[in-house]
Design a protein around this motif. Structure first.
Motif, PDB file in Angstrom:
ATOM      1  N   SER A  52       0.837  -1.198   0.000  1.00  0.00           N
ATOM      2  CA  SER A  52       0.000   0.000   0.000  1.00  0.00           C
ATOM      3  C   SER A  52       0.875   1.253   0.000  1.00  0.00           C
ATOM      4  O   SER A  52       2.102   1.191   0.043  1.00  0.00           O
ATOM      5  N   ARG A  53       0.234   2.426   0.006  1.00  0.00           N
ATOM      6  CA  ARG A  53       0.982   3.680  -0.005  1.00  0.00           C
ATOM      7  C   ARG A  53       1.809   3.889   1.255  1.00  0.00           C
ATOM      8  O   ARG A  53       2.694   4.740   1.275  1.00  0.00           O
ATOM      9  N   ARG A  84      -7.520   4.007   6.726  1.00  0.00           N
ATOM     10  CA  ARG A  84      -6.535   3.606   5.723  1.00  0.00           C
ATOM     11  C   ARG A  84      -5.130   3.780   6.276  1.00  0.00           C
ATOM     12  O   ARG A  84      -4.916   4.449   7.285  1.00  0.00           O
ATOM     13  N   ILE A 128      -2.382  -7.205  -1.675  1.00  0.00           N
ATOM     14  CA  ILE A 128      -3.200  -6.535  -2.687  1.00  0.00           C
ATOM     15  C   ILE A 128      -2.954  -7.137  -4.065  1.00  0.00           C
ATOM     16  O   ILE A 128      -3.877  -7.618  -4.720  1.00  0.00           O
TER      17      ILE A 128
END
Length: 215
Positions: free
Chosen positions: A10-11, A51, A204
């Protein structure tokens, strides 16, 4: 000590990578998208959208990866920052925030290829259009590089952009030398390799490549 709440791929990887670049001590707390931990009241108090990333640093909480990178560079690793009044300040800000333009395309592609599980929910047209938009955005950043980065010397902006380049290869087959050379330079960095080793089990992107289906 920085505490980073993180999900693999993820970021939040941007922050993990930056901490390795800057030599900043970082405690990583791994989370999953597939349980309810990111929706718990305790986590929502750190990140209101549920998030990652969320970080606890200098007695404060932050939850936007671009803002976190800019703050850490400014306050803890000025060699990766471009201060007001310096020659590359405008370029630094533009490319740091342009990384979010890239991230939007990645998010749309991720949603259509992975999150929307039924074929009837997906749009092959959107997949193809967004892949082309992603390619154009990445090429713009790649061609702006001067030396090691978009501001000459490597900066936090290159970490933000570089994450997009690394994940982008899940949806694009890079053939332009500007992209392949940039990718090779980024992934060869010791800090990138150290962050990758700490990233965790992929959650992901479980395939090497996601092809847009035919109409």
């Amino acid at each position: 000590m920085i505490t980073l709440h993180h999900v693999a791929q993820s970021r939040s990887f941007r922050v993990l990578w930056f901490c390795h670049e800057a030599g900043l001590p970082c405690q990583v707390i791994h989370h999953s998208f597939f349980d309810k931990s990111l929706r718990s009241p305790d986590f929502l108090a750190l990140s209101p959208a549920g998030r990652v990333p969320a970080v606890q640093v200098d007695g404060q909480v932050m939850f936007e990866s671009g803002a976190i990178l800019d703050y850490l560079a400014e306050t803890h690793a000025p060699q990766f920052h471009r201060a007001p009044g310096t020659a590359d300040r405008i370029a630094y800000l533009e490319w740091l925030h342009f990384a979010e333009t890239i991230a939007v395309s990645l998010a749309i592609l991720t949603k259509h290829h992975i999150v929307l599980r039924e074929d009837h929910m997906r749009s092959p047209t959107v997949m193809r259009l967004e892949a082309k938009r992603l390619e154009k955005s990445l090429l713009a950043a790649a061609r702006a590089r001067r030396g090691q980065g978009v501001c000459g010397a490597f900066s936090a902006a290159d970490v933000a952009l570089g994450y997009g380049l690394v994940i982008g290869q899940k949806f694009l087959r890079y053939t332009d030398p500007a992209l392949t050379e940039w990718l090779a330079a980024l992934t060869a960095r010791p800090a990138f390799q150290a962050a990758l080793a700490q990233d965790g089990v992929p959650q992901i992107y479980t395939r090497d490549f996601y092809e847009a289906p035919d109409d």
